[in-house]
Each structure stands twice: as structure tokens, then as C-alpha cells.
Design an enzyme around this catalytic site. Sequence first.
Site, mmCIF file in Angstrom:
data_model
loop_
_atom_site.group_PDB
_atom_site.id
_atom_site.type_symbol
_atom_site.label_atom_id
_atom_site.label_comp_id
_atom_site.label_asym_id
_atom_site.label_seq_id
_atom_site.Cartn_x
_atom_site.Cartn_y
_atom_site.Cartn_z
ATOM 1 N N TYR A 281 -1.131 -11.671 11.891
ATOM 2 C CA TYR A 281 -0.809 -11.922 13.301
ATOM 3 C C TYR A 281 -1.170 -10.768 14.234
ATOM 4 O O TYR A 281 -0.955 -10.850 15.432
ATOM 5 C CB TYR A 281 0.702 -12.173 13.444
ATOM 6 C CG TYR A 281 1.124 -13.604 13.250
ATOM 7 C CD1 TYR A 281 1.145 -14.171 11.982
ATOM 8 C CD2 TYR A 281 1.503 -14.387 14.327
ATOM 9 C CE1 TYR A 281 1.553 -15.478 11.793
ATOM 10 C CE2 TYR A 281 1.918 -15.692 14.156
ATOM 11 C CZ TYR A 281 1.942 -16.240 12.889
ATOM 12 O OH TYR A 281 2.348 -17.523 12.713
ATOM 13 N N HIS A 282 -1.636 -9.664 13.691
ATOM 14 C CA HIS A 282 -1.873 -8.470 14.525
ATOM 15 C C HIS A 282 -2.963 -8.730 15.566
ATOM 16 O O HIS A 282 -3.880 -9.513 15.335
ATOM 17 C CB HIS A 282 -2.287 -7.307 13.619
ATOM 18 C CG HIS A 282 -2.078 -5.959 14.210
ATOM 19 N ND1 HIS A 282 -2.902 -5.436 15.182
ATOM 20 C CD2 HIS A 282 -1.139 -5.014 13.986
ATOM 21 C CE1 HIS A 282 -2.475 -4.223 15.514
ATOM 22 N NE2 HIS A 282 -1.397 -3.944 14.799
ATOM 23 N N GLU B 46 -1.189 -8.639 7.546
ATOM 24 C CA GLU B 46 -1.228 -8.401 8.995
ATOM 25 C C GLU B 46 -1.993 -9.487 9.745
ATOM 26 O O GLU B 46 -2.728 -9.225 10.691
ATOM 27 C CB GLU B 46 -1.817 -7.005 9.247
ATOM 28 C CG GLU B 46 -0.928 -5.939 8.654
ATOM 29 C CD GLU B 46 -1.515 -4.535 8.709
ATOM 30 O OE1 GLU B 46 -2.607 -4.345 8.137
ATOM 31 O OE2 GLU B 46 -0.902 -3.661 9.313
ATOM 32 N N ASN C 67 -4.378 7.648 4.857
ATOM 33 C CA ASN C 67 -4.003 6.894 6.048
ATOM 34 C C ASN C 67 -2.495 7.005 6.249
ATOM 35 O O ASN C 67 -1.718 6.562 5.398
ATOM 36 C CB ASN C 67 -4.383 5.419 5.858
ATOM 37 C CG ASN C 67 -4.269 4.621 7.140
ATOM 38 O OD1 ASN C 67 -5.161 4.656 7.982
ATOM 39 N ND2 ASN C 67 -3.166 3.925 7.313
ATOM 40 N N GLU C 68 -2.098 7.613 7.342
ATOM 41 C CA GLU C 68 -0.677 7.708 7.726
ATOM 42 C C GLU C 68 0.230 8.134 6.566
ATOM 43 O O GLU C 68 0.986 7.333 6.010
ATOM 44 C CB GLU C 68 -0.197 6.370 8.316
ATOM 45 C CG GLU C 68 -0.880 6.022 9.616
ATOM 46 C CD GLU C 68 -0.256 4.822 10.323
ATOM 47 O OE1 GLU C 68 0.499 4.076 9.684
ATOM 48 O OE2 GLU C 68 -0.517 4.646 11.521
ATOM 49 N N TRP D 147 4.321 -5.843 13.787
ATOM 50 C CA TRP D 147 5.419 -5.289 12.981
ATOM 51 C C TRP D 147 6.698 -5.059 13.775
ATOM 52 O O TRP D 147 7.640 -4.456 13.265
ATOM 53 C CB TRP D 147 4.969 -3.996 12.296
ATOM 54 C CG TRP D 147 4.112 -3.081 13.134
ATOM 55 C CD1 TRP D 147 2.757 -2.972 13.065
ATOM 56 C CD2 TRP D 147 4.528 -2.162 14.159
ATOM 57 N NE1 TRP D 147 2.299 -2.039 13.980
ATOM 58 C CE2 TRP D 147 3.364 -1.532 14.664
ATOM 59 C CE3 TRP D 147 5.762 -1.809 14.707
ATOM 60 C CZ2 TRP D 147 3.395 -0.571 15.677
ATOM 61 C CZ3 TRP D 147 5.797 -0.856 15.725
ATOM 62 C CH2 TRP D 147 4.627 -0.253 16.197
ATOM 63 N N GLU E 175 -6.172 5.030 16.051
ATOM 64 C CA GLU E 175 -5.847 3.596 16.074
ATOM 65 C C GLU E 175 -5.028 3.324 17.323
ATOM 66 O O GLU E 175 -4.201 4.151 17.722
ATOM 67 C CB GLU E 175 -4.983 3.195 14.869
ATOM 68 C CG GLU E 175 -5.669 3.316 13.543
ATOM 69 C CD GLU E 175 -4.762 2.855 12.386
ATOM 70 O OE1 GLU E 175 -3.754 2.166 12.626
ATOM 71 O OE2 GLU E 175 -5.078 3.227 11.250
ATOM 72 N N ARG F 257 0.866 -1.186 0.000
ATOM 73 C CA ARG F 257 0.000 0.000 0.000
ATOM 74 C C ARG F 257 0.900 1.232 0.000
ATOM 75 O O ARG F 257 2.115 1.090 0.017
ATOM 76 C CB ARG F 257 -0.933 -0.010 1.205
ATOM 77 C CG ARG F 257 -0.199 -0.011 2.525
ATOM 78 C CD ARG F 257 -1.141 0.045 3.722
ATOM 79 N NE ARG F 257 -0.402 -0.255 4.931
ATOM 80 C CZ ARG F 257 -0.928 -0.301 6.139
ATOM 81 N NH1 ARG F 257 -2.207 -0.064 6.318
ATOM 82 N NH2 ARG F 257 -0.189 -0.582 7.184
HETATM 83 C C1 GLA Z 1 -0.980 1.443 10.967
HETATM 84 C C2 GLA Z 1 -2.025 1.445 9.869
HETATM 85 C C3 GLA Z 1 -3.036 0.344 10.001
HETATM 86 C C4 GLA Z 1 -2.376 -0.936 10.437
HETATM 87 C C5 GLA Z 1 -1.659 -0.714 11.746
HETATM 88 C C6 GLA Z 1 -1.027 -1.969 12.309
HETATM 89 O O1 GLA Z 1 -1.251 2.289 11.993
HETATM 90 O O2 GLA Z 1 -2.697 2.681 9.779
HETATM 91 O O3 GLA Z 1 -3.666 0.175 8.745
HETATM 92 O O4 GLA Z 1 -1.478 -1.355 9.464
HETATM 93 O O5 GLA Z 1 -0.634 0.213 11.531
HETATM 94 O O6 GLA Z 1 -0.428 -1.735 13.549
#
Ligand code: GLA
Length: 681
Positions: free
Chosen positions: A370-371, A368, A170-171, A328, A320, A132
Site C-alpha cells: 500500500y505504500h 509494503e 539499511n536503517e 506503516w 528516502e 528483514r
Molecule cells: C524504510 C525502509 C524502506 C521502506 C520504507 C517505507 O525507510 O528503509 O525499505 O520500508 O521505510 O516507508
Amino acid sequence: MKRILPAVLATVLFANPLVSQAPATDATKLYLGAAWYPEAWPESRWERDLTLMQQAGINFVRITEFAWSAMEPSEGHYDLDWVNRAIRLAEKHGIAVVLGTPSAAPPAWLTQKYPQTLWVDQNGKRAEHGNRQQFNWANPKYRELSAKMASVMAERFGHDPNVIGWQIDNEYAEVSYDPQTKKMFQDWLRTRYGTLDALNARWTTSYWSQTYSDWSQIPIETKYGNPGLLLSWKRFISDTWRSYQKNQLDVIRTKADRRQWITTNMMGWFDEYDHYTVSQDLDLASWDDYVGSGHLNAARNGAAHDLTRGFLRKNFWVMETQPGFVNWHANNNALDKGEVRAMAWHDIGHGADAVEYWQWRSALNGQEEYHGTLVGADGEPVPLYDEVARVGKEFTAASHELMGTTVKSQVAVLQSYESRWAINWQRHNRQWDPVDALVSYYQPLRAEAHSVDIVSPSAPLDSYKLVVAPAMNLLTPQQTANLMQYVEHGGHLVFGQRSVMKDEDNSLQPARQPGPFAAPLGGRVEQYYALLAPVPVEGAWGNGTSAIWAEQLSAKDDTETLMRYGKSNGWLDGQPAAITKKVGKGRITYIGAWLDENTAKKAVHWMLDTSGVKSAWPVMPEGVELSLRESNQREIAILVNLSTETKTITLPGARKDILHNGESVTSVSLPAYGVAVLGNQ
Ligand code: GLA
């Protein structure tokens, strides 16, 4: 005196719907949320998910921020019906919706058809599909396509009663080094500097024959380049994120009700762009709060909350946070039982009005797996679910008391991205970390004052009794004037190491530190020294050490020397390490030492005392964090015990224990990770 509005201004203010209908960014309740990805599941599953959420007290979901391919499966063919069905079903369960614009994850058809929208790395390699954030934030075609997607969404949901707000992208993180972006950077420089002569002079390009005779000669440098060039590239990145964001934001603003606020999710101490620049068009600041590995560090994490609160100088959202653990880190340990709840209340204490868990359930495939989540691969609650459900109940119980309250501080710590960058490019001692420097002041200040704002040196400062600038390495003329004015108006300004060394182009000031403040202070930095080992300091704050760095100060007769260095490298021996002087109604202090924890506590005590900062609350026992949120009528105290032992706290008077049916208490006993939320009687 009553001020009369000029007629022209009055017409503008009252005729402009954007002004008269200010967005309802101040939350009407505490929000608890989950990041939910309905596009990954059969619709028959949604009802169960939303029922479980509702049972946990979850009252909002954020959706669609990665769902572009589901919303526009092929160019110009939109399918938003499923989004509408998800919003309606959430509504049925009393769950509000935050919509994410999906530009952080462009669909494969898009990047295949328009490869120019993919970012290019510094070696000229273009990103590919499969991850992404592969888009180029400066690319006009990408902006056109992402604005179109945002526009279609806003048209459909801009008046939806169950949509409360928007998250753009997003971020923000990746940037591009493609030739078109380089040309845009050169044009940006031309606008900023006007002429090459001005640029050459302000960057001192005669050094190493860098003199430019054509704008197209100017490279992009990120590490070893001219300091003015490095800073300009960062400013360009920041301005470009701002315009990237505004491109979508304007479209939503035109089409959506003003009650729907707009934010983006930022990342705490992340410093790839200037967050003050990017925040200014938003209604609400929000950030993604991850511990990663280990356990919650109340000071560092609390400072990141306060930093985010400082972007728009009001309450913010935690958009979040980790449900137990992430995927990660090198070691993705889980937070202890009780720690997730403690962390949620720590967030609220620092001025968050919402906490959202990422994510509700892991996609069955995808990066993701395992998150941490709130339901497992089977769709049923994991052990942490009950703890979050407890938070849900508590947020409901405390919501009414907390609404309309915010953190009010008598103390500000100054933070600037430009100063952080300037130091990080030339640390001189690799251990000298600007965030560590900030936290070294923030932690003892907060322990004693209980509330601290972290704001930009451009922010209004008059409401503070004490302003501490731990590493104000670079100041613009406007910021210098702002700080001078603060002192003139009676404030106490404390500079830490490495302050006021650089000008707005990241050039050395042609003066010793602290530049224009040296004259009123009656003292200056004679020399700085990177240290191999700590050196002794002694004086008004007792005996201690300075580690990593030491600045040899000088003081004129009427400037007070608070601390001196002991015997060390010869140069420092017996020289001033901290000096102060009353300046008119105000005061300037300069601290040239990186004080050990104990000495820093005493220094901070002196600063607060000298500045008249008082709190009715005592210093908490080790491991207990006290946060205060206030309105005109109320003071809510949030106590969180992050230690592993029970701690008892005697309160400064009788309080209402909000999480225990409002019973009256004069002391509280908090077990490990225990929380108390206390209101006025
Ligand atoms: C970031 C992203 C999320 C996800 C989390 C996982 O903050 O915005 O989409 O990938 O990390 O910790």
C-alpha cells in the site's frame, strides 16, 4: 605565519592514496532519485521504468539493498550480471546508481545454515526468516558473510563509471541479546573500565548490592538497570554498529575508486545508537525522511535535517522520502497536492544535495503493497508523478546555482544522544521530551536567524556567536572543556533545563547544576520541580509561563536575573528563573524555565541580540520557511510556503528568481505550498 609540514607527515599525506584522492562527496549537481528494485520485475520491463524515470528528471536510482538472494542465490554462487545490466541500462538513460549492500535482508539459505547469525530478543527468542533485519549485528559469522558479499560487489562495480556511491545495509535498528553478544559486552566493559573496582566505583554499585566480583556477572539491562550500565549498553550498541559498518566499509574502500562515496541511511530522531559514533567513518551522511501521518512540520523536520547535516558537518542526502504517503502509520494520509514538491525544496534548503523517493513501484507482493509510489501496480504514472517531474525540472534549473553552497550558521544548538538517553531513562515528568525541548529553542532561533546548526557538544564551536544547549544533561570531561573554551574565546553559551547534571558514567555530578559552570556563572540550580500545571514567569522577556518543569535558580550579586517565577508552589515564588553573566569575553546564561512559545521568542530575540547575530532577512510570515545556502560568491534563498494561504514577502533587495528564468524580483507572492528559489543578481 606559513606552516611547514614536518617531513614525516608530508610523506604520509602525499604517499597515501586515501588522503591524496579525497572522495568526491560534494555533489556536482542536485540529485533526484528513486528506490528501484529491478530484481522484482522481468528485465523486459526495465526499459519502460527507466524511460519514465528519465522523463521525470530522475537522475539516480538506489538498487540492491535487499537483493542478497538474487545476487548470491546459494552459498558462494554469485550472480551480479543482472546488476550490471541494470546499471548499464540506467546509464543509457543518464541515471546514476547508488549500490546498497544487502545485509539488511539475508537470504533464507544463509539463516538456515547459520542460525547463529539471527538476532535473539530479550526473552531469548531467536528471530526467524520472513521479515528483514533479522541478523545479529555482533555475530562474527554474519560479519564474515556480509563482508564477502560487499567484497564481491565492490570488485565488480568499484570502478564502474555509473556507480557514484554505496549505501551500507539499511536503517540499522535491531540488536541481539544472545549469550555471545553478552560476553562481548562484558569484554567491552573490561576494556573501557580496566578493573572491576573502577567499574564498581564509577557505577556506585554498592547501591542495591550490585557490586560485581566477576565480569561475567554483569547483565544486559535496557530499562531499569543502573544508569552507568544502561549507558554502557548504549555505547556498546553504538560501537558495535560502527564496527559492523566498518567491516563492510573497509572492504569497499580497498576495492572501489575513492570517488565512490560511502553512506548509510539513518533515521532522523531515532536514538537507538549514537549517530556521531556511527557517522565518523562515512563520507556522507544521509537519512530517510518520512512525515508518516499528518503534514510536514517544518520545525521538527527541519531540525532533523540540521541534525543529519551536523553528523559530518556538511551537506547530506535524503536517501528516502515518501511519494505522498507511507503504509506503516495508523492513518497513512497523503501529503496535499504541492506538499511533496514543497518538502523537496525544504530538504534542499536545509543542506540536502539529493532527494530520493521510496519507492518507484510497489512489489506485487511483499509487506509494503500500500505504500506510496511514483508508478502504480500497472507500471504507469500515478497522479503524483507530474509533481515529482516538476521537481526534476526545477532541480535541473537550479542545480548550477546551488552547487558549492551550504548552510552557514552563526548559531548552534547542541544535541547529544547520551544526554537524551540519560533524561529518557529518568524523565521525572513523563511529558519532558528531550527532542521537544530542543525544538522549543530551535524553532524560534531559526525563525529569526534563518540558519541553525545542530551539533554535538564535542564539535568545534568557535565559529558560532551563540551556542544553545537545551538539555545538556550529561557532559564528558572533554565536552565540558570544549564548552568552557568556547566561552573563554568569547562565545555566548546558553543552557536550558536539566543541563550539566551527570558525568560521563551517567552518575550525578557531586555538585549542583550546572556543575563546573556554576562558579563562572555565579549561579546554580537550587532545586528542580516537575510541574502539574504551568507556573508564571516574568521579567526581561515579558510575562509568560513555564510548563512541565521549573528549576529554582540562585544568583550571586554580579549575576543578572533575567526572569523570575511568580506565585506558584511556594518554593519557586519570586525566585530566579533565568540568569546570565558576562564571563571574560564571553557569556553564560542558564534558563531554568520551559518557556511558552511567545516568551521563548522574546528570550531567543534577546540571545541573538546579545550575541550580535544579525540577518539581512526579516522574520517570515507565519507558515513561510526561509532557508539560506551560501558559498563565498553566492547566497541562495529558498522560500517555502507551508500554509494554506497566499503569502507575499518583500525581499531585502533585488534577487534573481531562479525558477522563473532568472527574472529580477523585489518581492514574491507564494500560493499555498508555493516555492521560490532566489539568487544574487
Ligand atoms: C524504510 C525502509 C524502506 C521502506 C520504507 C517505507 O525507510 O528503509 O525499505 O520500508 O521505510 O516507508
